[in-house]
Motif scaffolding. Structure first.
Motif: not given
Length: 274
Positions: A30, A35, A115, A117, A124
């Motif tokens: 996270h 995001v 935002r 995540r 990511r």
């Protein structure tokens, strides 16, 4: 093996351990690489594809209205229907769980934002590591902290056009490089009481390091005001990886005329846009 070689090996080993920990934090499920969008909230409730509920913001703060079958977990409690988060302080963030995602509710530059995540976000998921200069003891400099009589408000720009941040600067850090030149950097409060944070650019910015900014955490000054200015530990801010960040830019006086060939370089994710 000489004492000098042993000291260098220790220096390198400590840097590698520090950078590995920094990389783990960056790639957190996270963390900022997760995001998926940056939403600017308004008084009109609005739904977004990467977050449950209809979100709004007014003088009473941030609120969400969840439809049947939608829920969030806030401070360990499951919430449904209408939920008001209240007024969020500037630079503060609140986190709400939505399945395996986390929804960040924050205020930046006087604006309430959202935002989401998501751990499976491609940025990511595909992240490997950030390139960096090899650790070099020559860039671990002894500096001097010069406190102001009272903190000075400093207005800086942001990675998002039109946004500004205001920080209280408690003082400056002065240091000398091995060419004999002396430099001063405006310092902000760090993450721990008494510690400091410096935002800067230098002659490598936009060449081998990220153009907009880098950050350097500085430990609490000792009783004589001495600080360690270790540019080997200069790091990228989230805006170096994603356009969904509102990172502050360095104050004008923190644009160093020298090439600080130490610390993190341009992320591979930005290698094509210097």
């Amino acid at each position: 093996m000489t004492t000098q070689n042993t000291d260098l090996d220790t220096f390198v080993d400590e840097w590698e351990q520090w950078h590995a920990a920094h990389e783990r934090a960056l790639a957190d499920p996270h963390g900022f690489l997760a995001v998926t969008s940056l939403r600017w909230l308004t008084p009109e409730p609005e739904r977004f594809p990467d977050a449950p509920g209809a979100w709004s913001s007014d003088e009473d703060g941030v609120a969400v209205r969840l439809d049947d079958g939608e829920e969030l977990v806030v401070d360990g409690e499951t919430v449904r229907g209408h939920h008001r988060f209240g007024v969020v302080a500037e630079r503060a963030s609140l986190l709400a769980q939505a399945g395996d995602a986390v929804i960040e509710i924050a205020k930046r530059g006087g604006h309430d934002i959202l935002r989401p995540r998501h751990p499976d976000h491609k940025l990511r998921r595909d992240y490997t590591h950030t390139p960096a200069y090899a650790p070099d003891p020559r860039w671990a400099l002894t500096g001097r902290y010069l406190p102001f009589e009272a903190p000075r408000p400093v207005t800086v720009g942001a990675a998002v056009e039109g946004l500004e941040h205001v920080y209280d600067a408690p003082g400056e850090i002065e240091f000398e490089t091995d060419d004999g030149s002396t430099h001063r950097l405006t310092a902000f409060d760090g993450s721990r009481p008494g510690s400091l944070l410096v935002l800067f650019t230098d002659a490598t910015s936009g060449v081998t390091t990220y153009a907009a900014n880098r950050a350097l955490a500085v430990a609490t000054p000792d009783a004589d005001g001495r600080v360690l200015v270790d540019f080997n530990r200069a790091t990228n801010l989230p805006c170096a990886y994603t356009d969904l960040a509102t990172c502050p830019l360095p104050p004008t006086e923190n644009r160093l005329p020298i090439a600080v060939e130490a610390g993190e370089k341009i992320p591979y994710e930005r290698a094509g846009s210097r």
